[in-house]
Design a protein around this motif. Structure first.
Motif, PDB file in Angstrom:
ATOM      1  N   ALA A 233       0.842  -1.196   0.000  1.00 14.56           N
ATOM      2  CA  ALA A 233       0.000   0.000   0.000  1.00 14.56           C
ATOM      3  C   ALA A 233       0.874   1.241   0.000  1.00 14.56           C
ATOM      4  N   TYR A 234       0.490   2.230  -0.783  1.00 17.14           N
ATOM      5  CA  TYR A 234       1.240   3.483  -0.847  1.00 17.14           C
ATOM      6  C   TYR A 234       0.848   4.412   0.295  1.00 17.14           C
ATOM      7  N   LYS A 235       1.854   5.034   0.892  1.00 18.28           N
ATOM      8  CA  LYS A 235       1.674   6.064   1.909  1.00 18.28           C
ATOM      9  C   LYS A 235       2.510   7.279   1.511  1.00 18.28           C
ATOM     10  N   ALA A 236       2.287   8.384   2.212  1.00 11.70           N
ATOM     11  CA  ALA A 236       3.079   9.595   1.984  1.00 11.70           C
ATOM     12  C   ALA A 236       3.342  10.272   3.323  1.00 11.70           C
ATOM     13  N   VAL A 237       4.430  11.036   3.384  1.00 16.95           N
ATOM     14  CA  VAL A 237       4.777  11.766   4.599  1.00 16.95           C
ATOM     15  C   VAL A 237       4.138  13.149   4.553  1.00 16.95           C
ATOM     16  N   GLN A 238       3.533  13.535   5.664  1.00 15.89           N
ATOM     17  CA  GLN A 238       2.937  14.863   5.794  1.00 15.89           C
ATOM     18  C   GLN A 238       3.556  15.553   7.008  1.00 15.89           C
ATOM     19  N   LYS A 239       4.068  16.757   6.802  1.00 16.44           N
ATOM     20  CA  LYS A 239       4.614  17.524   7.927  1.00 16.44           C
ATOM     21  C   LYS A 239       3.502  18.355   8.558  1.00 16.44           C
ATOM     22  N   LEU A 240       3.330  18.214   9.855  1.00 12.09           N
ATOM     23  CA  LEU A 240       2.269  18.894  10.578  1.00 12.09           C
ATOM     24  C   LEU A 240       2.707  20.296  11.012  1.00 12.09           C
ATOM     25  N   PRO A 241       1.766  21.183  11.330  1.00 10.68           N
ATOM     26  CA  PRO A 241       2.126  22.551  11.759  1.00 10.68           C
ATOM     27  C   PRO A 241       3.030  22.596  12.989  1.00 10.68           C
ATOM     28  N   ASN A 242       2.946  21.562  13.834  1.00 10.97           N
ATOM     29  CA  ASN A 242       3.780  21.551  15.038  1.00 10.97           C
ATOM     30  C   ASN A 242       5.180  21.009  14.792  1.00 10.97           C
ATOM     31  N   GLY A 243       5.511  20.729  13.519  1.00 16.44           N
ATOM     32  CA  GLY A 243       6.848  20.266  13.184  1.00 16.44           C
ATOM     33  C   GLY A 243       7.006  18.756  13.202  1.00 16.44           C
ATOM     34  N   LYS A 244       5.974  18.044  13.636  1.00 18.91           N
ATOM     35  CA  LYS A 244       6.034  16.590  13.642  1.00 18.91           C
ATOM     36  C   LYS A 244       5.583  16.047  12.284  1.00 18.91           C
ATOM     37  N   TYR A 245       5.712  14.728  12.111  1.00 17.63           N
ATOM     38  CA  TYR A 245       5.414  14.103  10.824  1.00 17.63           C
ATOM     39  C   TYR A 245       4.337  13.039  10.998  1.00 17.63           C
ATOM     40  N   ASN A 246       3.593  12.828   9.916  1.00 14.77           N
ATOM     41  CA  ASN A 246       2.501  11.874   9.944  1.00 14.77           C
ATOM     42  C   ASN A 246       2.486  11.111   8.625  1.00 14.77           C
ATOM     43  N   LEU A 247       2.056   9.850   8.655  1.00 17.72           N
ATOM     44  CA  LEU A 247       1.861   9.089   7.427  1.00 17.72           C
ATOM     45  C   LEU A 247       0.400   9.166   7.031  1.00 17.72           C
ATOM     46  N   ILE A 248       0.148   9.467   5.778  1.00 15.40           N
ATOM     47  CA  ILE A 248      -1.220   9.558   5.282  1.00 15.40           C
ATOM     48  C   ILE A 248      -1.355   8.700   4.034  1.00 15.40           C
ATOM     49  N   ASN A 249      -2.596   8.429   3.646  1.00 20.21           N
ATOM     50  CA  ASN A 249      -2.852   7.716   2.410  1.00 20.21           C
ATOM     51  C   ASN A 249      -2.237   8.485   1.249  1.00 20.21           C
ATOM     52  N   HIS A 250      -1.528   7.803   0.397  1.00 15.74           N
ATOM     53  CA  HIS A 250      -0.807   8.433  -0.711  1.00 15.74           C
ATOM     54  C   HIS A 250      -1.725   9.268  -1.597  1.00 15.74           C
ATOM     55  N   TYR A 251      -2.993   8.862  -1.710  1.00 17.15           N
ATOM     56  CA  TYR A 251      -3.901   9.537  -2.633  1.00 17.15           C
ATOM     57  C   TYR A 251      -4.700  10.647  -1.970  1.00 17.15           C
ATOM     58  N   ASP A 252      -4.542  10.774  -0.642  1.00 22.79           N
ATOM     59  CA  ASP A 252      -5.231  11.849   0.064  1.00 22.79           C
ATOM     60  C   ASP A 252      -4.340  13.072   0.276  1.00 22.79           C
ATOM     61  N   LYS A 253      -3.066  12.949  -0.084  1.00 22.61           N
ATOM     62  CA  LYS A 253      -2.134  14.036   0.192  1.00 22.61           C
ATOM     63  C   LYS A 253      -2.362  15.232  -0.734  1.00 22.61           C
ATOM     64  N   GLU A 254      -1.996  16.387  -0.252  1.00 24.46           N
ATOM     65  CA  GLU A 254      -1.988  17.562  -1.114  1.00 24.46           C
ATOM     66  C   GLU A 254      -0.738  17.492  -1.990  1.00 24.46           C
ATOM     67  N   PRO A 255      -0.880  17.644  -3.295  1.00 21.78           N
ATOM     68  CA  PRO A 255       0.297  17.540  -4.161  1.00 21.78           C
ATOM     69  C   PRO A 255       1.312  18.633  -3.851  1.00 21.78           C
ATOM     70  N   TYR A 256       2.582  18.262  -3.902  1.00 19.91           N
ATOM     71  CA  TYR A 256       3.619  19.264  -3.712  1.00 19.91           C
ATOM     72  C   TYR A 256       3.630  20.204  -4.912  1.00 19.91           C
ATOM     73  N   ASP A 257       4.242  21.340  -4.731  1.00 17.70           N
ATOM     74  CA  ASP A 257       4.198  22.400  -5.738  1.00 17.70           C
ATOM     75  C   ASP A 257       5.188  22.095  -6.859  1.00 17.70           C
ATOM     76  N   LYS A 258       4.703  21.414  -7.905  1.00 14.54           N
ATOM     77  CA  LYS A 258       5.570  21.059  -9.032  1.00 14.54           C
ATOM     78  C   LYS A 258       6.085  22.306  -9.738  1.00 14.54           C
ATOM     79  N   GLY A 259       5.263  23.354  -9.796  1.00 17.02           N
ATOM     80  CA  GLY A 259       5.700  24.591 -10.439  1.00 17.02           C
ATOM     81  C   GLY A 259       6.887  25.215  -9.722  1.00 17.02           C
ATOM     82  N   ALA A 260       6.880  25.150  -8.397  1.00 14.81           N
ATOM     83  CA  ALA A 260       7.991  25.707  -7.618  1.00 14.81           C
ATOM     84  C   ALA A 260       9.266  24.904  -7.854  1.00 14.81           C
ATOM     85  N   ILE A 261       9.126  23.586  -7.975  1.00 17.26           N
ATOM     86  CA  ILE A 261      10.290  22.738  -8.244  1.00 17.26           C
ATOM     87  C   ILE A 261      10.849  23.030  -9.631  1.00 17.26           C
ATOM     88  N   LYS A 262       9.961  23.140 -10.611  1.00 25.91           N
ATOM     89  CA  LYS A 262      10.395  23.428 -11.984  1.00 25.91           C
ATOM     90  C   LYS A 262      11.155  24.747 -12.055  1.00 25.91           C
TER      91      LYS A 262
END
Length: 425
Positions: A233-262
């Motif tokens: 099963a696919y998971k993704a890392v999500q950084k929380l406002p308090n600086g901690k990290y959480n694993l979430i469903n890969h398909y529920d994540k907010e996409p990272y900013d591809k435009g900023a990377i480009k």
């Protein structure tokens, strides 16, 4: 290149086969916090749970040992003349120790290690995928001798090699062949090629498995799991406002900013690219052709020109790669010491590099590709090439959100990257 953005979902709940060991693919872009999440996870885990943390590099082993403060990690070490690291790893497993080690040692897993892991309460955290399918170097005369002597036999349907000897050759130069065959991971293929596949039973021996990577769907280990019908099963890392990290469903994540990377990647577009229009330019076979000798000389000059005249960055900020055998042909003043292997992963040692030259056109080993496809596994070579390229680029300072310059003379590799940057993958 639309096939680059297609992905298949796998979960162990979706099949009739119930897999005992949950396997989580923590698939997030480099710099998203996968290692930080794993350190937090191990620090907060119940004390009755043990971890085996496997990473490509010793400095990452040390990082984990220093960062996981709630438990004491051990690292396998040789103990005397006849006791190697594998012996110590087995002892540590028996003691229910928390262990941090490298891919190189883990790849030597044998039946005894698998049984010891199964008897414990271990969670595997694998930092980056491993080489799980490799060509095994046994010359044809030795293979014939073992076969004719009855020490090994080959299944006519699957090509799987069985070891039949009672132990007579256990301590000879065939010991490694014996170990691979006994774990049911040695195949005779195409009448001449021997392939080792990492024991799938290793993954099933753990209570839980986490594999931290990016673009898993186009990597060799994904094809290996498909070969053995392993569910994950696919998971993704999500950084929380308090600086901690959480694993979430890969398909529920907010996409990272591809435009900023480009916007951070300044891809060279000019006459130095003219050399790489052919689809196979800068592949392994291209470099081996005698008729390309002068083209290779021209490529070396182009790399030097790029660093000296186009980006004008100092040598300590330059990073480049090619196939290992071609380093003497392509090295040059102002960049030689900035060589980073084209298969580099999971290291931050080059995070200050600003200007990059990627003189490689990646294809799967043709025998490995044919091995997978002969077993009904679909292989996407462009996706494979993208995964290798992205991993290499992210060794540089882009992982810290800083702009880089990039020279990719291969038109094929350059197109694969630009299509990725323009996609929603």
């Amino acid at each position: 290149m639309q096939n680059l953005v297609k992905e298949t979902r796998y979960t162990w709940e979706q099949t009739e086969h119930k897999q005992q060991t949950p396997i989580h693919i923590v698939d997030s872009i480099m710099g998203a916090g996968k290692t930080s999440w794993s350190i937090q996870f191990m620090n907060e885990a119940d004390s009755d749970k043990n971890f085996l943390y496997i990473t490509p590099f010793l400095n990452e082993v040390q990082r984990v040992k220093e960062s996981v403060t709630s438990r004491k990690f051990a690292t396998p070490e040789p103990k005397g003349k006849n006791k190697g690291k594998m012996d110590d790893l087995k002892q540590l497993i028996m003691k229910d120790s928390d262990i941090a080690s490298t891919h190189a040692l883990f790849q030597k897993a044998d039946t005894e290690l698998i049984e010891l892991i199964k008897a414990g309460n271990f969670t595997l955290i694998l930092d980056e995928v491993m080489n799980v399918v490799e060509q095994c170097n046994l010359n044809s005369d030795d293979f014939k001798w073992l076969l004719d002597g009855g020490m090994i036999s080959v299944d006519d349907d699957t090509g799987l090699i069985q070891w039949n000897d009672d132990g007579k050759y256990q301590d000879t130069r065939y010991k490694d062949i014996k170990t691979l065959a006994e774990t049911n991971n040695l195949y005779f293929f195409e009448n001449t090629v021997l392939f080792w596949t990492f024991p799938i039973s290793v993954f099933k021996a753990f209570k839980e498995v986490y594999i931290m990577t990016y673009l898993f769907q186009c990597q060799q280990q994904k094809y290996y799991y498909d070969l053995y019908n392993v569910d994950y099963a696919y998971k993704a890392v999500q950084k929380l406002p308090n600086g901690k990290y959480n694993l979430i469903n890969h398909y529920d994540k907010e996409p990272y900013d591809k435009g900023a990377i480009k916007a951070l990647i300044n891809i060279y577009d000019g006459k130095l690219n003219n050399l790489g229009d052919d689809k196979n330019a800068f592949s392994v076979s291209w470099f081996r052709r005698e008729q390309n000798k002068h083209l290779i000389e021209k490529l070396q000059k182009n790399i030097g020109t790029y660093f000296k005249n186009n980006v004008k960055t100092p040598a300590e900020l330059n990073m480049w790669t090619c196939f290992k055998d071609d380093i003497p042909k392509l090295k040059g003043k102002g960049y030689t010491k900035g060589f980073v292997a084209n298969n580099a992963r999971a290291t931050n040692d080059f995070k200050e590099k600003e200007s990059l030259a990627y003189a490689v056109n990646r294809f799967m080993n043709p025998y490995e590709k044919k091995f997978f496809t002969s077993k009904g596994v679909t292989v996407n070579e462009d996706m494979y090439a993208l995964s290798e390229l992205i991993q290499w680029i992210w060794r540089s300072r882009i992982r810290n959100g800083k702009a880089i310059n990039l020279y990719i003379p291969s038109k094929r590799m350059r197109t694969i990257l630009t299509d990725y940057l323009d996609s929603d993958l």
